[in-house]
Design an enzyme around this catalytic site. Structure first.
Site, mmCIF file in Angstrom:
data_model
loop_
_atom_site.group_PDB
_atom_site.id
_atom_site.type_symbol
_atom_site.label_atom_id
_atom_site.label_comp_id
_atom_site.label_asym_id
_atom_site.label_seq_id
_atom_site.Cartn_x
_atom_site.Cartn_y
_atom_site.Cartn_z
ATOM 1 N N LYS A 56 0.935 14.557 0.647
ATOM 2 C CA LYS A 56 -0.442 14.843 0.229
ATOM 3 C C LYS A 56 -0.654 16.336 -0.058
ATOM 4 O O LYS A 56 -1.666 16.740 -0.600
ATOM 5 C CB LYS A 56 -1.436 14.352 1.280
ATOM 6 C CG LYS A 56 -1.437 12.820 1.447
ATOM 7 C CD LYS A 56 -2.429 12.370 2.505
ATOM 8 C CE LYS A 56 -2.327 10.889 2.833
ATOM 9 N NZ LYS A 56 -2.997 10.008 1.847
ATOM 10 N N LYS A 67 -14.659 8.468 -3.604
ATOM 11 C CA LYS A 67 -15.888 8.809 -2.871
ATOM 12 C C LYS A 67 -16.445 10.140 -3.354
ATOM 13 O O LYS A 67 -17.659 10.291 -3.551
ATOM 14 C CB LYS A 67 -15.600 8.858 -1.357
ATOM 15 C CG LYS A 67 -15.211 7.504 -0.795
ATOM 16 C CD LYS A 67 -14.574 7.576 0.600
ATOM 17 C CE LYS A 67 -13.855 6.249 0.900
ATOM 18 N NZ LYS A 67 -12.960 6.317 2.058
ATOM 19 N N HIS A 111 0.794 -1.234 0.000
ATOM 20 C CA HIS A 111 0.000 0.000 0.000
ATOM 21 C C HIS A 111 0.822 1.278 0.000
ATOM 22 O O HIS A 111 0.267 2.360 0.137
ATOM 23 C CB HIS A 111 -0.907 0.055 1.230
ATOM 24 C CG HIS A 111 -1.986 -0.970 1.244
ATOM 25 N ND1 HIS A 111 -3.242 -0.729 0.744
ATOM 26 C CD2 HIS A 111 -1.999 -2.239 1.699
ATOM 27 C CE1 HIS A 111 -3.987 -1.811 0.907
ATOM 28 N NE2 HIS A 111 -3.254 -2.754 1.480
ATOM 29 N N LYS A 132 -8.250 14.077 4.411
ATOM 30 C CA LYS A 132 -7.375 12.897 4.356
ATOM 31 C C LYS A 132 -6.347 13.056 5.465
ATOM 32 O O LYS A 132 -6.288 14.099 6.093
ATOM 33 C CB LYS A 132 -6.677 12.793 2.996
ATOM 34 C CG LYS A 132 -6.024 14.116 2.555
ATOM 35 C CD LYS A 132 -5.387 14.023 1.191
ATOM 36 C CE LYS A 132 -6.323 14.114 0.013
ATOM 37 N NZ LYS A 132 -6.633 12.848 -0.620
ATOM 38 N N ARG A 133 -5.542 12.027 5.710
ATOM 39 C CA ARG A 133 -4.499 12.191 6.709
ATOM 40 C C ARG A 133 -3.553 13.324 6.323
ATOM 41 O O ARG A 133 -3.369 13.611 5.132
ATOM 42 C CB ARG A 133 -3.708 10.877 6.859
ATOM 43 C CG ARG A 133 -4.379 9.877 7.726
ATOM 44 C CD ARG A 133 -4.679 10.414 9.120
ATOM 45 N NE ARG A 133 -3.502 10.453 9.946
ATOM 46 C CZ ARG A 133 -3.165 9.517 10.845
ATOM 47 N NH1 ARG A 133 -3.976 8.484 11.057
ATOM 48 N NH2 ARG A 133 -2.058 9.632 11.549
ATOM 49 N N THR A 151 -8.470 6.676 -1.983
ATOM 50 C CA THR A 151 -9.835 6.131 -2.098
ATOM 51 C C THR A 151 -10.852 7.240 -1.831
ATOM 52 O O THR A 151 -11.974 7.186 -2.327
ATOM 53 C CB THR A 151 -10.054 4.976 -1.096
ATOM 54 O OG1 THR A 151 -9.458 5.327 0.158
ATOM 55 C CG2 THR A 151 -9.443 3.695 -1.599
#
Ligand code: 26V
Length: 813
Positions: free
Chosen positions: A549, A655, A355, A543-544, A651
């Site tokens: 990111k 969504k 992952h 998100k985290r 993911t």
């Protein structure tokens, strides 16, 4: 299931009475919730028992998904939905004067995961049960889930998440299924039995007790199981002998040390630290899980040498990869199979998903620590490695450098990813791009040796939770437009494309989005006293928090917009509300500083009357599954802006797409496949490509200073970080500033800045044309069906596990 409203009402009243000796008008909300949960569980039990019986008697191949994390969220709503009785219960409860939505809010999230990896496991459970794959979860019943986040003076503060405080209505403790897990001690080799065998002595025993949660399939009589293990002291002999020696303190210390194993979820998903307790957690649930699987396999009467024909075990990231060695131990030491036979069974049973490619997240356990805690397992890993290295030497004679670099044990550490690869028949990445990077870069050595093992399985999300449950209004509009077949076959959402220019659907979709935004704004107003303009663009990044990111890119762009507005308050931009939601690992300093930066900028902008409410920044406290279900359906814009090559899949991106948001994205992870599916006119792509990032990195990066010196917009915002203009001390954001300039912007934030500004300008332009915008929304929903985890699970089932999809479970007497 068959149920009518009147029966439900009387069942409910009786349940409330039997459980709490109360009637509706005197019961608390908590008791009303528990009575409903308990009743729903009762409704599920018969199918659950029947499913288990069928599995036991048929020899049907089972898959066990081993994962350190299951980020389930709440279960009441999704169980009602999957049972097909939500509507009926809603109406029945309304007649009893109870608001179902309010009861759903009472349930504590089961936050037993950090982020994407844990939520994926939860979506997979839902899909397995819903499409009929006999598949179960195996993990840890943490007493404390992921911390609750409070924002105090702009800073993240972590509060323990005691999610079991009120009890949990879904879990059933199975005392009689407890097993023993052994730590420490020493191993003695002996020929006493006429065969070389290994006796594990002087170990510390731990009792692993399972708690089972039913996993209800949608419109199916299949109920799978999520089995979570809790650590308890073994009282009878161990404590007794310690006590008898009068060593009370030692006995107490033993209890605490055992209980700590399932005490808390590690709140970090980015940085590997070789913590003994974490290794204990891993072996604890893996050993307990495997022992119980082997025990029930044997009970069904099937021969041990066919184990892999009836069992598939999935290793979710490397965290459970010690399963390879533990299954070998069970087969060789306990079942007395030969090494070769055991290896054949083990490798044909295990499959591994990678992952992440972030090297700092890779698990490497120090040999001395590992050896002490798991002496027999260590010996087995040594043997596996010895045989593997022999195979490598035959293949690469004399190339010791290469062989060492692939060795499972090297430089005093055990590389768990290598153990997982060698011990599995399948290794998959989680999006096409990610799998290609694994094959061609990160794991290229292994790909050369085992090309047949490598495959891609692009992630997915359950459309039941993320569309039907989270967005009932949109669901209804879809049913009205294309019928309901998409629910069982999400690819049929594609039919919506025929309606992309249909004015009435466009209006409908827009008005649903507006209603969702309004509802969310009202909630925020009630909870935090914040006013937001529901007519503004809702631009969401949840998100985290992690440097790759690039929440920093988002907030720097907001600072830039603010500067422009300050220069020209009449600047013509569509009003925007930027939402952030993110938890930072408690020890990740830069991430926590980014939260403070977002809140500082929010504070400044939200309190500045001169910009006429054109910009707002909201940091949503305590981002969680249940909050995600609320915010995603009201997003106009989805921010998926990671440095290309770094996000394995993502993911959240799927969504948002499924709820009709327009994505601003780099070509990273599954964004690439989203673009391919929806078409480049319906997504806003910007920035460096993965191969560009990789090749910059090969030659030491690029010069961040060049951009700073040549782009006045960038210079201005970077200076503002440290010159006090944000109204906090000038040292507050020093580390962020340094990471961008002194340390040369590892994540290409400045390099992508200009492209990002242009992407955001494009969003502004597109939003001004409602017909075009709504058409894009419809196209996104229409092309999101392929990202249902039902599709993903079908591929796992077919290509990796060899499990069947059962239409229904035959009823066993
Ligand atoms: C990693 C680590 C590293 C050591 C410390 C403890 C710990 C705990 C969890 C993790 C998991 C990190 C990997 C992860 O969550 N990857 C995410 O997986 C998602 C599902 O495949 C994927 O969509 C995201 O892109 C990926 O970042």
């Amino acid at each position: 299931m068959k149920l009518n409203k009147e029966k439900f009402k009387s069942d409910y009243k009786r349940k409330l009475m039997n459980t709490f000796a109360e009637e509706i008008d005197t019961a608390s909300k908590l008791h009303k919730y528990f009575a409903l949960g308990g009743l729903v569980r009762d409704y599920v039990t018969e199918n659950w028992v029947n499913t288990n019986k069928y599995y036991m008697e048929s020899g049907e191949k089972q898959v066990y998904y081993f994962s350190m994390e299951f980020l389930i969220g709440r279960l009441l709503g999704s169980n009602l939905l999957n049972l097909g009785i939500r509507e009926l219960c809603y109406e029945g409860l309304t007649e009893l004067g109870i608001d179902l939505n309010e009861l759903e809010e009472v349930e504590n999230d089961a936050g037993l995961g950090n982020g994407g990896l844990g939520r994926l496991a939860a979506c997979f459970l839902d899909s397995m049960a819903s499409i009929g794959v006999p598949g179960h979860g195996c993990g840890i019943r943490y007493k404390y889930g992921l911390f609750e986040q409070k924002i105090v003076d702009g800073y993240q503060v972590e509060i323990p998440d005691y999610w079991l405080r009120d009890g949990n209505v879904w879990q059933i403790k199975k005392e009689n299924k407890a097993v023993e897990v052994r730590f420490g001690g020493n191993v003695r080799a002996t020929y006493e039995t006429g065969r070389l065998s290994f006796i594990h002595e002087n170990y510390e025993p731990v009792r692993a007790v399972p708690y089972d949660t039913p996993v209800v399939g949608y419109d199916k009589n299949m109920v799978n199981t999520l089995r979570l293990w809790s650590a308890e002291p073994v009282d009878y002999e161990f404590d007794f002998s310690t006590f008898s020696r009068g060593d009370y303190l030692k006995a107490a210390a033993y209890r605490t040390s055992v209980e700590s194993i399932s005490q808390v979820l590690y709140p970090d998903d980015s940085n590997f630290e070789g913590r003994l307790l974490r290794l204990k957690q891993q072996y604890f649930f893996v050993s307990a899980g495997l022992q119980s699987i082997v025990r029930s396999y044997k009970k069904s009467g099937l021969p041990m040498n066919e184990f892999h024909k009836h069992t598939a075990i999935h290793i979710n990231d490397t965290h459970p990869s010690v399963a390879v060695a533990e299954l070998m131990r069970i087969l060789v030491d306990i079942e007395e199979l030969s090494w070769e036979e055991a290896w054949h069974i083990t490798t044909n049973t295990m499959a591994y998903t990678n992952h992440t490619i972030l090297s700092e997240a890779l698990e490497k356990w120090p040999v001395d620590m590992f050896m002490k805690l798991l002496p027999r397992i260590y010996m087995i890993i040594e043997e596996i490695n010895k045989r593997f290295c022999e195979e490598l030497s035959r293949r690469y004679p004399g190339q010791n450098g290469k062989i060492n670099s692939m060795s499972i044990i090297n430089d005093g550490v055990i590389k768990m990813a290598y153990l997982a690869i060698v011990g599995s028949h399948s290794v998959n990445g989680v999006a096409k791009l990610h799998t290609e990077i694994l094959k061609n870069q990160e794991l290229n050595n292994f790909y050369q040796v085992f090309p047949e093992k490598f495959n891609n399985k692009t992630n997915g999300i359950t459309h039941r939770r993320w569309l039907m449950k989270a967005n009932p209004k949109l669901t209804e509009a879809l049913n009205h437009t294309i019928g309901t077949n998409w629910i069982k076959n999400p690819n049929e959402l594609g039919k919506l494309e025929n309606f992309k220019t249909d004015k009435s659907l466009q209006r409908k979709i827009a008005s649903i989005k507006k209603e969702n935004k309004l509802q969310f704004s009202n909630m925020l107003k009630a909870k935090y006293g914040i006013d937001i303009d529901p007519n503004s663009i809702f631009d969401v990044q949840v998100k985290r928090l992690h440097a790759y990111k690039r929440q920093v890119l988002n907030i720097l762009h907001i600072m830039y917009l603010y500067n422009k507005l300050k220069e020209n308050p009449n600047l013509d931009i569509v009003p925007r509300t930027f939402f952030f939601g993110a938890k930072a690992s408690p020890s990740y300093h830069l991430a926590k500083q980014t939260i403070k930066l977002i809140n500082t900028v929010a504070n400044k902008i939200n309190n500045d009357q001169s910009i006429n409410g054109k910009l707002k920044v909201i940091f949503l406290e305590n981002y969680s599954v249940s909050l995600a279900e609320k915010v995603i359906p009201c997003a106009d814009v989805s921010e998926q802006i990671s440095t290309a090559s770094k996000e394995a899949s993502g993911t959240g991106n799927m969504k948002f797409m499924m709820n009709g948001a327009i994505t601003v994205a780099t070509l990273d992870g599954a964004n690439v496949e989203m673009k391919d599916s929806v078409g480049e006119d319906n997504i806003v792509i910007f920035g460096l490509k993965a191969n560009e990032v990789i090749s910059y990195n090969k030659y030491g990066g690029y010069s961040a200073f060049d951009i700073y010196n040549n782009d006045m917009r960038v210079k201005r915002i970077l200076d503002q970080l440290v010159d006090g203009s944000l109204g906090v001390s000038s040292g507050e954001f020093k580390n962020i500033h340094e990471s961008l300039l002194m340390f040369n912007d590892e994540y290409f934030v400045l390099k992508d800045f200009d492209a990002y500004v242009k992407a955001q300008e494009k969003i502004d332009t597109l939003y001004r044309d409602p017909a075009k915008w709504n058409e894009m929304c419809i196209m996104n929903i229409a092309h999101s069906g392929i990202f249902s985890s039902d599709n993903t699970i079908r591929e796992y089932s077919k290509d990796i596990w060899g499990t069947r999809e059962l239409k229904s479970v035959p009823v066993i007497d």
